[in-house]
Design an enzyme around this catalytic site. Structure first.
Site, PDB file in Angstrom:
ATOM      1  N   LYS A   9       0.825  -1.217   0.000  1.00  0.00           N
ATOM      2  CA  LYS A   9       0.000   0.000   0.000  1.00  0.00           C
ATOM      3  C   LYS A   9       0.862   1.271   0.000  1.00  0.00           C
ATOM      4  CE  LYS A   9      -3.770  -2.409   2.271  1.00  0.00           C
ATOM      5  NZ  LYS A   9      -4.797  -2.384   3.326  1.00  0.00           N
ATOM      6  N   TYR A  49     -12.168  -2.475  -3.781  1.00  0.00           N
ATOM      7  CA  TYR A  49     -12.675  -2.592  -2.404  1.00  0.00           C
ATOM      8  C   TYR A  49     -14.207  -2.559  -2.329  1.00  0.00           C
ATOM      9  CZ  TYR A  49      -8.053  -2.258  -0.182  1.00  0.00           C
ATOM     10  OH  TYR A  49      -6.776  -2.511   0.273  1.00  0.00           O
ATOM     11  N   PHE A  57     -15.436   3.055   7.241  1.00  0.00           N
ATOM     12  CA  PHE A  57     -14.051   3.408   6.903  1.00  0.00           C
ATOM     13  C   PHE A  57     -13.820   3.480   5.393  1.00  0.00           C
ATOM     14  CE2 PHE A  57     -13.950  -1.263   7.680  1.00  0.00           C
ATOM     15  CZ  PHE A  57     -13.470  -1.715   6.456  1.00  0.00           C
ATOM     16  N   ARG A  85      -1.551 -14.697   3.337  1.00  0.00           N
ATOM     17  CA  ARG A  85      -2.366 -14.104   4.426  1.00  0.00           C
ATOM     18  C   ARG A  85      -1.697 -14.357   5.786  1.00  0.00           C
ATOM     19  NH1 ARG A  85      -6.936 -10.896   3.513  1.00  0.00           N
ATOM     20  NH2 ARG A  85      -7.986 -11.892   5.278  1.00  0.00           N
ATOM     21  N   THR A  91      -5.611  -8.352   9.930  1.00  0.00           N
ATOM     22  CA  THR A  91      -5.952  -7.045   9.336  1.00  0.00           C
ATOM     23  C   THR A  91      -5.836  -5.938  10.375  1.00  0.00           C
ATOM     24  OG1 THR A  91      -7.459  -8.114   7.786  1.00  0.00           O
ATOM     25  CG2 THR A  91      -7.793  -5.763   8.160  1.00  0.00           C
ATOM     26  N   ARG A 102       2.438  -7.231   8.999  1.00  0.00           N
ATOM     27  CA  ARG A 102       1.716  -6.152   9.694  1.00  0.00           C
ATOM     28  C   ARG A 102       2.172  -6.025  11.141  1.00  0.00           C
ATOM     29  NH1 ARG A 102      -3.837  -8.209   6.937  1.00  0.00           N
ATOM     30  NH2 ARG A 102      -3.897  -6.797   5.145  1.00  0.00           N
ATOM     31  N   ASN A 112      -2.232  -0.611   6.828  1.00  0.00           N
ATOM     32  CA  ASN A 112      -1.718  -1.899   7.309  1.00  0.00           C
ATOM     33  C   ASN A 112      -0.776  -2.590   6.311  1.00  0.00           C
ATOM     34  OD1 ASN A 112      -3.624  -2.723   5.492  1.00  0.00           O
ATOM     35  ND2 ASN A 112      -4.771  -4.020   6.904  1.00  0.00           N
ATOM     36  N   HIS A 115      -2.085  -5.651   1.181  1.00  0.00           N
ATOM     37  CA  HIS A 115      -3.372  -6.299   0.899  1.00  0.00           C
ATOM     38  C   HIS A 115      -3.063  -7.635   0.246  1.00  0.00           C
ATOM     39  CE1 HIS A 115      -7.430  -7.074  -0.590  1.00  0.00           C
ATOM     40  NE2 HIS A 115      -6.808  -7.509  -1.676  1.00  0.00           N
ATOM     41  N   GLU A 126      -9.297 -10.111  -8.424  1.00  0.00           N
ATOM     42  CA  GLU A 126      -8.302  -9.050  -8.206  1.00  0.00           C
ATOM     43  C   GLU A 126      -7.138  -9.151  -9.199  1.00  0.00           C
ATOM     44  OE1 GLU A 126      -7.545  -9.531  -4.005  1.00  0.00           O
ATOM     45  OE2 GLU A 126      -9.463  -8.633  -3.477  1.00  0.00           O
TER      46      GLU A 126
END
Ligand code: CMP
Length: 148
Positions: A9, A49, A57, A85, A91, A102, A112, A115, A126
């Site tokens: 990100k 998203y 949020f 993951r 998350t 993270r 965070n 993704h 995606e």
């Protein structure tokens, strides 16, 4: 062989930690088969998203993810979706354990760091949203025969 979509990100580049995060994925033995630096426009951010569009949020998430360049990747390997993951960690940063990406690099849930697709359906959607088929280079590992 499973594929998963991964995005580092905004802020990861500014903090000069992209290499550290990509190393975690490589060190686990997963294969990066596509990678690019890109800026996400609002339309693409909203599409990516979309499942969160009713969340409070969501506006913050869209403005953050469009605020600077990101690194997008397709990562391949057995169980790649769940393995990435697991490397990423929870998350919510307060739940992300030390040793995870993270847990080690993120202090704010909105920011965070990474993704990663959460299911085969998300991964398929995606990957197609961010990469044309010709941008994916599914290279072979000549060492694979020595590992199995
Ligand atoms: P990601 O895995 O990219 O998927 C959705 C993102 O929304 C998530 O990471 C966080 O960056 C963000 N997010 C999820 N929950 C919250 C929250 N409670 N507050 C702010 N951002 C959140």
């Amino acid at each position: 062989m499973e594929r998963t979509f991964v995005m580092l990100k905004p802020g990861v580049l500014q903090r000069r930690i992209a290499g550290h995060v990509i190393s975690r994925i490589e060190q686990k033995g997963l294969r990066v088969i596509a990678m690019k630096l890109m800026s996400i426009d609002e339309g693409l951010a909203r599409e990516h998203y979309a499942e969160h569009k009713e969340r409070d949020f969501f506006p913050d998430l869209i403005s953050y993810i469009t605020s600077g360049p990101v690194v997008t990747m397709v990562v391949a390997g057995d169980g790649a979706i769940s393995r990435v993951r697991t490397l990423a960690g929870a998350t919510k940063v307060e739940d992300a354990r030390p040793g995870t990406i993270r847990g080690d690099f993120a202090a704010v849930t909105r920011q965070n760091i990474i993704h990663a697709s959460d299911s085969p359906a998300s991964s398929e959607r995606e990957v197609a949203l961010f990469f044309a088929p010709k941008e994916i280079h599914d290279w072979e590992d000549p060492n694979a025969g020595w590992i199995e």
